[in-house]
Design an enzyme around this catalytic site. Structure first.
Site, PDB file in Angstrom:
ATOM      1  N   ARG A  58      -6.982  12.882   0.839  1.00 44.96           N
ATOM      2  CA  ARG A  58      -5.908  13.330   1.738  1.00 44.96           C
ATOM      3  C   ARG A  58      -4.543  12.763   1.354  1.00 44.96           C
ATOM      4  O   ARG A  58      -3.529  13.302   1.710  1.00 44.96           O
ATOM      5  CB  ARG A  58      -6.230  12.997   3.193  1.00 44.96           C
TER       6      ARG A  58
ATOM      7  N   HIS B 214      -3.687  -4.557   7.730  1.00 47.19           N
ATOM      8  CA  HIS B 214      -3.801  -3.369   8.572  1.00 47.19           C
ATOM      9  C   HIS B 214      -2.892  -3.473   9.782  1.00 47.19           C
ATOM     10  O   HIS B 214      -3.058  -4.377  10.602  1.00 47.19           O
ATOM     11  CB  HIS B 214      -5.232  -3.071   9.040  1.00 47.19           C
TER      12      HIS B 214
ATOM     13  N   GLU C  22     -11.169  -9.344   3.117  1.00 47.69           N
ATOM     14  CA  GLU C  22      -9.899  -8.989   3.746  1.00 47.69           C
ATOM     15  C   GLU C  22     -10.174  -8.807   5.235  1.00 47.69           C
ATOM     16  O   GLU C  22     -11.011  -7.975   5.623  1.00 47.69           O
ATOM     17  CB  GLU C  22      -9.322  -7.709   3.138  1.00 47.69           C
TER      18      GLU C  22
ATOM     19  N   HIS D 264       0.919   6.259   1.881  1.00 49.57           N
ATOM     20  CA  HIS D 264       1.628   7.223   2.721  1.00 49.57           C
ATOM     21  C   HIS D 264       2.848   7.851   2.057  1.00 49.57           C
ATOM     22  O   HIS D 264       3.435   8.781   2.587  1.00 49.57           O
ATOM     23  CB  HIS D 264       1.899   6.627   4.095  1.00 49.57           C
TER      24      HIS D 264
ATOM     25  N   HIS E 273      -5.630   3.650  -1.785  1.00 49.38           N
ATOM     26  CA  HIS E 273      -6.961   4.018  -1.280  1.00 49.38           C
ATOM     27  C   HIS E 273      -7.247   5.456  -1.699  1.00 49.38           C
ATOM     28  O   HIS E 273      -6.593   6.391  -1.222  1.00 49.38           O
ATOM     29  CB  HIS E 273      -6.949   3.887   0.255  1.00 49.38           C
TER      30      HIS E 273
ATOM     31  N   GLU F 183      -8.666   0.557  -3.347  1.00 48.02           N
ATOM     32  CA  GLU F 183      -9.474   0.625  -2.109  1.00 48.02           C
ATOM     33  C   GLU F 183     -10.380   1.834  -2.177  1.00 48.02           C
ATOM     34  O   GLU F 183      -9.928   2.938  -2.510  1.00 48.02           O
ATOM     35  CB  GLU F 183      -8.537   0.827  -0.919  1.00 48.02           C
TER      36      GLU F 183
ATOM     37  N   ARG G 189      -9.350   8.227  -1.070  1.00 41.63           N
ATOM     38  CA  ARG G 189     -10.339   8.638  -0.062  1.00 41.63           C
ATOM     39  C   ARG G 189     -11.177   9.772  -0.600  1.00 41.63           C
ATOM     40  O   ARG G 189     -10.741  10.548  -1.462  1.00 41.63           O
ATOM     41  CB  ARG G 189      -9.632   9.078   1.229  1.00 41.63           C
TER      42      ARG G 189
ATOM     43  N   ASN H 235       0.856  -1.192   0.000  1.00 42.62           N
ATOM     44  CA  ASN H 235       0.000   0.000   0.000  1.00 42.62           C
ATOM     45  C   ASN H 235       0.895   1.246   0.000  1.00 42.62           C
ATOM     46  O   ASN H 235       1.729   1.415   0.899  1.00 42.62           O
ATOM     47  CB  ASN H 235      -0.892  -0.046   1.249  1.00 42.62           C
TER      48      ASN H 235
ATOM     49  N   THR I  10      -8.305   3.550   8.375  1.00 46.12           N
ATOM     50  CA  THR I  10      -9.527   2.742   8.333  1.00 46.12           C
ATOM     51  C   THR I  10      -9.650   1.988   9.664  1.00 46.12           C
ATOM     52  O   THR I  10      -8.956   1.013   9.903  1.00 46.12           O
ATOM     53  CB  THR I  10      -9.458   1.756   7.148  1.00 46.12           C
TER      54      THR I  10
HETATM   55  N1  PXP Z   1      -5.895  -3.188   4.048  1.00 46.59           N
HETATM   56  C1  PXP Z   1      -6.836  -2.235   4.060  1.00 46.59           C
HETATM   57  C2  PXP Z   1      -8.207  -2.583   3.600  1.00 46.59           C
HETATM   58  C3  PXP Z   1      -6.536  -0.917   4.488  1.00 46.59           C
HETATM   59  O1  PXP Z   1      -7.497   0.014   4.510  1.00 46.59           O
HETATM   60  C4  PXP Z   1      -5.215  -0.619   4.842  1.00 46.59           C
HETATM   61  C5  PXP Z   1      -4.859   0.785   5.240  1.00 46.59           C
HETATM   62  O2  PXP Z   1      -5.107   1.650   4.205  1.00 46.59           O
HETATM   63  C6  PXP Z   1      -4.256  -1.636   4.790  1.00 46.59           C
HETATM   64  C7  PXP Z   1      -4.628  -2.931   4.415  1.00 46.59           C
HETATM   65  C8  PXP Z   1      -2.832  -1.389   5.134  1.00 46.59           C
HETATM   66  O3  PXP Z   1      -2.692  -1.013   6.458  1.00 46.59           O
HETATM   67  P1  PXP Z   1      -1.323  -0.439   6.951  1.00 46.59           P
HETATM   68  O4  PXP Z   1      -1.058   0.807   6.186  1.00 46.59           O
HETATM   69  O5  PXP Z   1      -1.545  -0.204   8.400  1.00 46.59           O
HETATM   70  O6  PXP Z   1      -0.278  -1.500   6.690  1.00 46.59           O
END
Ligand code: PXP
Length: 249
Positions: free
Chosen positions: A54, A199, A156, A15, A48, A75, A50, A12, A106
């Protein structure tokens, strides 16, 4: 039980965009990060978009669709705006997540059981367009059964509580949550759902989840982008990949 197949790593990159947006600059570029992630062994890229934009922007999604060699896991919240964007791009996978403006990330899973009819109508055109529809939920029997009933291909499971308990040293609760995640992975698989998880996962927490034989994909972002500050993105991802592979043996 033997693992059901290779465990995929979805990186992901949200960030990277968060850092870029902190200064309103063009860098660091999340697409550059995605290409490095591919080189480092990511099996997919997750982003993602949003509602408040952001981090990831519409232009980022356009460029990911154009430039990625691995599948994109898009996402999004269950809104008409996001559905239209997904139908325009037809990404490999669409992961439906709950979204609140005021949250930092999330926070929980989607309430599928309460909004079953609405969600069934929402995901049908996405599935018809060829997207694998994934539903981000807590490791909860009711939610899993509802996800199966609405025709999702994938669930998931939210690993955030497990990771938080670990970080806070609440080891008994962590282990209970891990047991729940394991049992619910098996339950979801028994209903014909493909199981993903994610997550909050870190080097310290990834292995027990990666070891669940039914889990086919982990989506990991925040920790990897943080580690990349210290060691670079490619080694940070390669180290995660190695832990996942070790857990799978
Ligand atoms: N899976 C989903 C559905 C998420 O919303 C996120 C965070 O955007 C992640 C995985 C990844 O989480 P993290 O950034 O904490 O590793």
């Amino acid at each position: 039980m033997e693992p059901l197949g290779n465990l995929r790593l979805g990186v992901n990159i949200d960030h990277v965009a968060t850092v870029r947006n902190a200064r309103g600059s063009a860098y660091p570029d999340p697409i550059r990060a995605a290409k490095i992630a591919e080189e480092a062994g990511a099996d997919g890229i997750t982003a993602h978009l949003r509602e408040d934009r952001r981090h990831i922007s519409d232009d980022d999604i356009d460029r990911l669709v154009e430039n990625l060699s691995v599948p994109l896991n898009f996402e999004m919240a269950a809104t008409p705006e996001m559905q239209a964007i997904a139908l325009r791009h037809k990404p490999h996978a669409v992961c439906i997540v709950p979204e609140k403006r005021e949250e930092r990330t999330t926070e929980g899973g989607l309430e599928v059981a309460r909004e079953e009819n609405q969600l069934a109508h929402f995901i049908a055109p996405l599935a018809d367009a060829g997207c694998r529809v994934s539903i981000f939920i807590a490791a909860d029997k009711r939610q899993i059964e509802a996800a199966a009933r609405i025709g999702a291909a994938v669930v998931e499971l939210h690993t955030g509580a497990y990771c938080d308990f670990h970080a806070e040293g609440r080891l008994e609760e962590r282990d209970e949550e891990l047991t729940r995640l394991r049992d619910m992975s098996a339950f979801a698989h028994s209903l014909g759902l493909e199981v993903h998880a994610g997550h909050g996962l870190t080097y310290d927490t990834v292995k027990p989840v990666a070891a669940f034989p039914e889990v086919m994909e982990l989506n990991i972002g925040h920790f990897l982008i943080g580690e990349a500050i210290f060691m670079g993105l490619e080694p940070a991802i390669a180290a995660m990949r190695k832990l996942m592979d070790e857990a799978r043996v």
